[in-house]
Scaffold this motif. Structure first.
Motif, PDB file in Angstrom:
ATOM      1  N   GLN A 136      -2.397   2.658  12.289  1.00  0.00           N
ATOM      2  CA  GLN A 136      -1.759   1.609  11.498  1.00  0.00           C
ATOM      3  C   GLN A 136      -2.609   1.260  10.280  1.00  0.00           C
ATOM      4  N   ARG A 137      -3.916   1.213  10.461  1.00  0.00           N
ATOM      5  CA  ARG A 137      -4.791   0.923   9.326  1.00  0.00           C
ATOM      6  C   ARG A 137      -4.736   2.037   8.285  1.00  0.00           C
ATOM      7  N   LEU A 138      -4.627   3.296   8.724  1.00  0.00           N
ATOM      8  CA  LEU A 138      -4.476   4.409   7.791  1.00  0.00           C
ATOM      9  C   LEU A 138      -3.149   4.301   7.049  1.00  0.00           C
ATOM     10  N   ASN A 139      -2.115   3.923   7.767  1.00  0.00           N
ATOM     11  CA  ASN A 139      -0.796   3.728   7.154  1.00  0.00           C
ATOM     12  C   ASN A 139      -0.869   2.696   6.022  1.00  0.00           C
ATOM     13  N   ILE A 140      -1.579   1.612   6.278  1.00  0.00           N
ATOM     14  CA  ILE A 140      -1.747   0.563   5.259  1.00  0.00           C
ATOM     15  C   ILE A 140      -2.625   1.063   4.114  1.00  0.00           C
ATOM     16  N   ALA A 141      -3.637   1.863   4.444  1.00  0.00           N
ATOM     17  CA  ALA A 141      -4.524   2.406   3.406  1.00  0.00           C
ATOM     18  C   ALA A 141      -3.743   3.262   2.404  1.00  0.00           C
ATOM     19  N   THR A 142      -2.834   4.093   2.889  1.00  0.00           N
ATOM     20  CA  THR A 142      -2.040   4.924   1.972  1.00  0.00           C
ATOM     21  C   THR A 142      -1.124   4.056   1.115  1.00  0.00           C
ATOM     22  N   MET A 143      -0.637   2.964   1.706  1.00  0.00           N
ATOM     23  CA  MET A 143       0.206   2.033   0.944  1.00  0.00           C
ATOM     24  C   MET A 143      -0.584   1.383  -0.190  1.00  0.00           C
ATOM     25  N   LEU A 144      -1.835   1.011   0.074  1.00  0.00           N
ATOM     26  CA  LEU A 144      -2.646   0.303  -0.915  1.00  0.00           C
ATOM     27  C   LEU A 144      -3.006   1.181  -2.110  1.00  0.00           C
ATOM     28  N   LEU A 145      -2.895   2.488  -1.960  1.00  0.00           N
ATOM     29  CA  LEU A 145      -3.171   3.386  -3.088  1.00  0.00           C
ATOM     30  C   LEU A 145      -2.252   3.118  -4.268  1.00  0.00           C
ATOM     31  N   ARG A 146      -1.055   2.614  -3.992  1.00  0.00           N
ATOM     32  CA  ARG A 146      -0.091   2.377  -5.072  1.00  0.00           C
ATOM     33  C   ARG A 146      -0.528   1.227  -5.975  1.00  0.00           C
ATOM     34  N   ASP A 147      -1.284   0.273  -5.419  1.00  0.00           N
ATOM     35  CA  ASP A 147      -1.808  -0.861  -6.191  1.00  0.00           C
ATOM     36  C   ASP A 147      -0.686  -1.621  -6.909  1.00  0.00           C
ATOM     37  N   THR A 148       0.352  -2.014  -6.137  1.00  0.00           N
ATOM     38  CA  THR A 148       1.468  -2.756  -6.713  1.00  0.00           C
ATOM     39  C   THR A 148       1.194  -4.260  -6.666  1.00  0.00           C
ATOM     40  N   GLU A 149       2.017  -5.012  -7.401  1.00  0.00           N
ATOM     41  CA  GLU A 149       1.840  -6.462  -7.468  1.00  0.00           C
ATOM     42  C   GLU A 149       2.297  -7.158  -6.190  1.00  0.00           C
ATOM     43  N   THR A 150       3.291  -6.571  -5.513  1.00  0.00           N
ATOM     44  CA  THR A 150       3.840  -7.164  -4.292  1.00  0.00           C
ATOM     45  C   THR A 150       3.596  -6.228  -3.116  1.00  0.00           C
ATOM     46  N   LEU A 151       3.070  -6.793  -2.029  1.00  0.00           N
ATOM     47  CA  LEU A 151       2.781  -6.016  -0.826  1.00  0.00           C
ATOM     48  C   LEU A 151       3.550  -6.629   0.340  1.00  0.00           C
ATOM     49  N   ILE A 152       4.397  -5.815   0.971  1.00  0.00           N
ATOM     50  CA  ILE A 152       5.194  -6.277   2.110  1.00  0.00           C
ATOM     51  C   ILE A 152       4.709  -5.570   3.369  1.00  0.00           C
ATOM     52  N   PHE A 153       4.373  -6.356   4.378  1.00  0.00           N
ATOM     53  CA  PHE A 153       3.893  -5.820   5.650  1.00  0.00           C
ATOM     54  C   PHE A 153       4.880  -6.229   6.744  1.00  0.00           C
ATOM     55  N   ASP A 154       5.626  -5.245   7.248  1.00  0.00           N
ATOM     56  CA  ASP A 154       6.645  -5.506   8.266  1.00  0.00           C
ATOM     57  C   ASP A 154       6.038  -5.290   9.654  1.00  0.00           C
ATOM     58  N   GLU A 155       5.742  -6.377  10.343  1.00  0.00           N
ATOM     59  CA  GLU A 155       5.148  -6.360  11.690  1.00  0.00           C
ATOM     60  C   GLU A 155       3.876  -5.498  11.749  1.00  0.00           C
ATOM     61  N   PRO A 156       2.905  -5.731  10.864  1.00  0.00           N
ATOM     62  CA  PRO A 156       1.706  -4.869  10.833  1.00  0.00           C
ATOM     63  C   PRO A 156       0.766  -5.087  12.018  1.00  0.00           C
ATOM     64  N   LEU A 157       0.929  -6.191  12.743  1.00  0.00           N
ATOM     65  CA  LEU A 157      -0.013  -6.525  13.815  1.00  0.00           C
ATOM     66  C   LEU A 157       0.465  -6.083  15.192  1.00  0.00           C
ATOM     67  N   ASN A 158       1.673  -5.524  15.269  1.00  0.00           N
ATOM     68  CA  ASN A 158       2.217  -5.129  16.567  1.00  0.00           C
ATOM     69  C   ASN A 158       1.331  -4.110  17.266  1.00  0.00           C
ATOM     70  N   GLY A 159       0.941  -4.408  18.491  1.00  0.00           N
ATOM     71  CA  GLY A 159       0.191  -3.463  19.307  1.00  0.00           C
ATOM     72  C   GLY A 159      -1.248  -3.246  18.897  1.00  0.00           C
TER      73      GLY A 159
END
Length: 282
Positions: A136-159
């Motif tokens: 999950q942390r790797l999944n978020i890391a790839t998302m952060l590469l985009r460096d957008t103004e808005t970041l949406i995290f859909d249930e990032p803490l599950n499990g």
């Protein structure tokens, strides 16, 4: 800034979706969106991020209607879904390099993001050997590469394990300080209470609560209810979001002035109390 204006959407052959949603998401703020499964959270996120087409005049990003500039939502909004999507045969670092073919960030950007998510020691691990929390942390890391103004995290803490939850909590707060617009959904209400500036509760596709985080602002809320009648619905529509069940209408408000005919059940500053009250079914 994202402004949503009276947005409704339903899936074909299903009553699931969102109904008459009006919301603002501000820069430098973390908004927590909570609700039961099927309450419309993921649908709302897909509409904001351009995964689902919307009608004109419903979603504005930086005062631009995304209907007339759909590329804008793709370039300004990143979303991380609750099911991690990584390339399992590749290592952590190779995953980052692969996604970076699109974004062309400097090599040090990859290193910085891996450091932020405590993944540096795992950069040569194949993704298929990672635990769920690390994936999950790797999944978020790839998302952060985009460096957008808005970041949406859909249930990032599950499990996730406690260490991963702490790492993500600290990450959210850092990106808030960078002036990003963060939208986070979670079933862990205690975590939502810790990190958010604004709390939105969805129930059956409707907004039933939209306020500054009461525990942070030290705002006392009155939990009140009345009979479910047409006249009471008209009355509550003039006051603010409310929750509807078979027999009762329920509202959470800071001001009880004018709530004639309403029965105040209790007072609270806790998100969990508000959530449980608004989600009562008769």
């Amino acid at each position: 800034m994202i402004h949503i204006n009276n947005l409704s959407f339903y899936y074909k052959k299903s009553s699931d979706g969102v109904k008459n949603v009006t919301l603002d998401f501000s820069k430098g703020k973390i908004t927590g969106v909570i609700g039961a499964n099927g309450s419309g959270k993921s649908t709302l996120f897909k509409l904001i991020s351009g995964y689902i087409d919307v009608l004109p005049g419903k979603i504005f990003l930086e005062d631009i209607d995304i209907t007339f500039d759909p590329i804008l939502s793709k370039s300004k909004v990143s979303i991380c879904f609750d099911s991690p999507s990584v390339l399992k045969p590749l290592t952590v670092n190779e995953n980052m390099e692969y996604y970076n073919l699109l974004f062309k960030k400097p090599a040090e950007t990859i290193s910085d993001i891996l450091e932020e998510l405590n993944l540096t020691n795992f950069k040569n691990y194949p993704a298929r050997k990672l635990s769920f929390g690390l994936t999950q942390r790797l999944n978020i890391a790839t998302m952060l590469l985009r460096d957008t103004e808005t970041l949406i995290f859909d249930e990032p803490l599950n499990g996730l394990d406690p260490q991963s939850i702490t790492i993500l909590r600290e990450l959210f707060l850092r990106y808030k300080e960078k002036g990003k617009t963060l939208i986070v959904s979670a079933h862990l209400l205690a975590e939502i209470e810790k990190i958010t500036d604004v709390v939105v509760i969805l129930k059956e596709g409707r907004v039933v609560f939209n306020e500054v985080n009461p525990s942070k602002a030290h705002n006392m809320f009155f939990l009140a209810e009345c009979e479910n009648t047409s006249l009471n619905k008209i009355y509550l529509n003039n006051i603010g979001p409310y929750s509807e069940s078979t027999r009762k209408l329920r509202i959470c408000t800071r001001d009880i002035e004018g709530l004639e005919g309403m029965k105040v059940v209790s007072q609270t500053q806790q998100i969990e109390d508000i959530y449980n009250f608004l989600y009562q079914y008769d």
